[in-house]
Design a protein around this motif. Structure first.
Motif, PDB file in Angstrom:
ATOM      1  N   PHE A  18       0.842  -1.193   0.000  1.00  0.00           N
ATOM      2  CA  PHE A  18       0.000   0.000   0.000  1.00  0.00           C
ATOM      3  C   PHE A  18       0.879   1.246   0.000  1.00  0.00           C
ATOM      4  O   PHE A  18       1.857   1.324   0.738  1.00  0.00           O
ATOM      5  CB  PHE A  18      -0.885  -0.035   1.256  1.00  0.00           C
ATOM      6  CG  PHE A  18      -1.550   1.272   1.583  1.00  0.00           C
ATOM      7  CD1 PHE A  18      -2.677   1.685   0.907  1.00  0.00           C
ATOM      8  CD2 PHE A  18      -1.031   2.085   2.576  1.00  0.00           C
ATOM      9  CE1 PHE A  18      -3.280   2.897   1.209  1.00  0.00           C
ATOM     10  CE2 PHE A  18      -1.626   3.292   2.894  1.00  0.00           C
ATOM     11  CZ  PHE A  18      -2.753   3.703   2.207  1.00  0.00           C
ATOM     12  N   ASP A  33      -3.687   6.578   0.301  1.00  0.00           N
ATOM     13  CA  ASP A  33      -5.112   6.572   0.010  1.00  0.00           C
ATOM     14  C   ASP A  33      -5.385   7.251  -1.319  1.00  0.00           C
ATOM     15  O   ASP A  33      -4.740   8.236  -1.663  1.00  0.00           O
ATOM     16  CB  ASP A  33      -5.885   7.290   1.120  1.00  0.00           C
ATOM     17  CG  ASP A  33      -5.920   6.468   2.398  1.00  0.00           C
ATOM     18  OD1 ASP A  33      -6.112   5.246   2.300  1.00  0.00           O
ATOM     19  OD2 ASP A  33      -5.743   7.050   3.480  1.00  0.00           O
ATOM     20  N   ASP A  87     -12.969   4.661  -1.366  1.00  0.00           N
ATOM     21  CA  ASP A  87     -12.861   3.198  -1.421  1.00  0.00           C
ATOM     22  C   ASP A  87     -11.679   2.739  -2.277  1.00  0.00           C
ATOM     23  O   ASP A  87     -11.591   1.590  -2.660  1.00  0.00           O
ATOM     24  CB  ASP A  87     -14.169   2.585  -1.942  1.00  0.00           C
ATOM     25  CG  ASP A  87     -14.520   3.066  -3.346  1.00  0.00           C
ATOM     26  OD1 ASP A  87     -13.962   4.100  -3.785  1.00  0.00           O
ATOM     27  OD2 ASP A  87     -15.345   2.415  -4.003  1.00  0.00           O
ATOM     28  N   TRP A 102      -1.559   1.491  -4.910  1.00  0.00           N
ATOM     29  CA  TRP A 102      -0.712   0.349  -4.549  1.00  0.00           C
ATOM     30  C   TRP A 102       0.476   0.272  -5.477  1.00  0.00           C
ATOM     31  O   TRP A 102       0.430   0.716  -6.624  1.00  0.00           O
ATOM     32  CB  TRP A 102      -1.504  -0.953  -4.623  1.00  0.00           C
ATOM     33  CG  TRP A 102      -2.484  -1.094  -3.514  1.00  0.00           C
ATOM     34  CD1 TRP A 102      -3.705  -0.476  -3.427  1.00  0.00           C
ATOM     35  CD2 TRP A 102      -2.342  -1.869  -2.323  1.00  0.00           C
ATOM     36  NE1 TRP A 102      -4.318  -0.823  -2.246  1.00  0.00           N
ATOM     37  CE2 TRP A 102      -3.513  -1.679  -1.559  1.00  0.00           C
ATOM     38  CE3 TRP A 102      -1.331  -2.711  -1.833  1.00  0.00           C
ATOM     39  CZ2 TRP A 102      -3.691  -2.298  -0.317  1.00  0.00           C
ATOM     40  CZ3 TRP A 102      -1.514  -3.334  -0.613  1.00  0.00           C
ATOM     41  CH2 TRP A 102      -2.685  -3.125   0.141  1.00  0.00           C
ATOM     42  N   LYS A 124      -9.434  -0.909  -5.542  1.00  0.00           N
ATOM     43  CA  LYS A 124     -10.487  -0.813  -4.525  1.00  0.00           C
ATOM     44  C   LYS A 124     -10.032  -1.572  -3.289  1.00  0.00           C
ATOM     45  O   LYS A 124      -9.306  -2.549  -3.390  1.00  0.00           O
ATOM     46  CB  LYS A 124     -11.776  -1.458  -5.048  1.00  0.00           C
ATOM     47  CG  LYS A 124     -12.339  -0.788  -6.275  1.00  0.00           C
ATOM     48  CD  LYS A 124     -13.510   0.088  -5.909  1.00  0.00           C
ATOM     49  CE  LYS A 124     -14.157   0.673  -7.154  1.00  0.00           C
ATOM     50  NZ  LYS A 124     -14.441   2.106  -6.990  1.00  0.00           N
ATOM     51  N   TRP A 125     -10.509  -1.128  -2.126  1.00  0.00           N
ATOM     52  CA  TRP A 125     -10.222  -1.867  -0.897  1.00  0.00           C
ATOM     53  C   TRP A 125     -10.980  -3.177  -0.897  1.00  0.00           C
ATOM     54  O   TRP A 125     -12.071  -3.274  -1.442  1.00  0.00           O
ATOM     55  CB  TRP A 125     -10.662  -1.057   0.329  1.00  0.00           C
ATOM     56  CG  TRP A 125      -9.793   0.107   0.633  1.00  0.00           C
ATOM     57  CD1 TRP A 125     -10.125   1.421   0.486  1.00  0.00           C
ATOM     58  CD2 TRP A 125      -8.454   0.092   1.149  1.00  0.00           C
ATOM     59  NE1 TRP A 125      -9.065   2.211   0.886  1.00  0.00           N
ATOM     60  CE2 TRP A 125      -8.028   1.426   1.289  1.00  0.00           C
ATOM     61  CE3 TRP A 125      -7.577  -0.942   1.515  1.00  0.00           C
ATOM     62  CZ2 TRP A 125      -6.775   1.771   1.773  1.00  0.00           C
ATOM     63  CZ3 TRP A 125      -6.316  -0.605   1.988  1.00  0.00           C
ATOM     64  CH2 TRP A 125      -5.925   0.745   2.107  1.00  0.00           C
ATOM     65  N   CYS A 126     -10.423  -4.168  -0.247  1.00  0.00           N
ATOM     66  CA  CYS A 126     -11.127  -5.429  -0.005  1.00  0.00           C
ATOM     67  C   CYS A 126     -12.372  -5.087   0.807  1.00  0.00           C
ATOM     68  O   CYS A 126     -12.291  -4.322   1.771  1.00  0.00           O
ATOM     69  CB  CYS A 126     -10.215  -6.379   0.763  1.00  0.00           C
ATOM     70  SG  CYS A 126     -11.032  -7.882   1.301  1.00  0.00           S
ATOM     71  N   GLY A 148      -7.205  -4.571   5.363  1.00  0.00           N
ATOM     72  CA  GLY A 148      -6.334  -3.513   4.845  1.00  0.00           C
ATOM     73  C   GLY A 148      -5.726  -3.822   3.497  1.00  0.00           C
ATOM     74  O   GLY A 148      -4.767  -3.175   3.099  1.00  0.00           O
ATOM     75  N   PHE A 200      -6.247  -4.951  -0.828  1.00  0.00           N
ATOM     76  CA  PHE A 200      -7.074  -4.552  -1.968  1.00  0.00           C
ATOM     77  C   PHE A 200      -8.064  -5.645  -2.346  1.00  0.00           C
ATOM     78  O   PHE A 200      -7.920  -6.806  -1.953  1.00  0.00           O
ATOM     79  CB  PHE A 200      -6.192  -4.176  -3.161  1.00  0.00           C
ATOM     80  CG  PHE A 200      -5.202  -5.243  -3.535  1.00  0.00           C
ATOM     81  CD1 PHE A 200      -5.550  -6.272  -4.394  1.00  0.00           C
ATOM     82  CD2 PHE A 200      -3.912  -5.214  -3.017  1.00  0.00           C
ATOM     83  CE1 PHE A 200      -4.644  -7.264  -4.730  1.00  0.00           C
ATOM     84  CE2 PHE A 200      -2.988  -6.207  -3.350  1.00  0.00           C
ATOM     85  CZ  PHE A 200      -3.370  -7.231  -4.204  1.00  0.00           C
ATOM     86  N   ASP A 201      -9.059  -5.253  -3.106  1.00  0.00           N
ATOM     87  CA  ASP A 201     -10.113  -6.149  -3.536  1.00  0.00           C
ATOM     88  C   ASP A 201      -9.528  -7.331  -4.322  1.00  0.00           C
ATOM     89  O   ASP A 201      -8.641  -7.153  -5.150  1.00  0.00           O
ATOM     90  CB  ASP A 201     -11.092  -5.359  -4.420  1.00  0.00           C
ATOM     91  CG  ASP A 201     -12.388  -6.119  -4.612  1.00  0.00           C
ATOM     92  OD1 ASP A 201     -12.772  -6.887  -3.708  1.00  0.00           O
ATOM     93  OD2 ASP A 201     -13.015  -5.931  -5.661  1.00  0.00           O
TER      94      ASP A 201
END
Ligand SMILES: [Zn+2]
Ligand SMILES: [Zn+2]
Length: 124
Positions: A46, A49, A54, A58, A73-75, A86, A88-89
């Motif tokens: 990471f 932000d 969302d 990265w 996107k965040w998980c 913390g 990613f999707d």
């Protein structure tokens, strides 16, 4: 762990003036993979932000030569204690709360086994 391509990071930052950038975090110039040990595919760390709540920036890499920057996107999975993951999707393997850091674990074991080496009293 690998070196962060600092020049590329700075270029990217200039194109994202709103990024909240923690200089201290990059001061050593290294990135450390946040995914669980033994995952397949790219390593990921990471950076900061993203413009959308969302999303986040990265840094992904595959060995020393191949790397890319990506806004992901965040998980969306939330732990039963309410903490968000913390990572990613669609990340590999386990969620952030189950990722163990073998380096930190080894340090902690050494600290417990040899407290005096760390300047601590023998009985913890
Ligand atoms: Zn990795
Ligand atoms: Zn997750």
């Amino acid at each position: 762990m690998r070196r962060l391509p600092v020049r590329d990071v700075l270029t990217l930052l200039q194109s994202a003036p709103d990024a909240t950038y923690d200089h201290a975090e990059f001061a050593d110039g290294y990135v450390c993979c946040e995914l669980a040990e033994g995952h397949t595919g790219e390593h990921a760390d990471f950076l900061w932000d993203g413009g959308e709540v969302d999303e986040a920036q990265w840094f992904l890499w595959n060995g020393e030569e191949e790397f890319r920057f990506a806004v992901l996107k965040w998980c969306s999975v939330t732990h039963e204690n309410g903490d968000g993951c913390g990572l990613f999707d669609a990340h590999a393997l386990v969620h952030a709360w189950d990722v163990t850091d073998p380096t930190a674990d080894a340090l902690l074991e050494d600290l417990i086994a040899n407290p005096e080496k760390w300047g601590l009293p023998k009985e913890l």
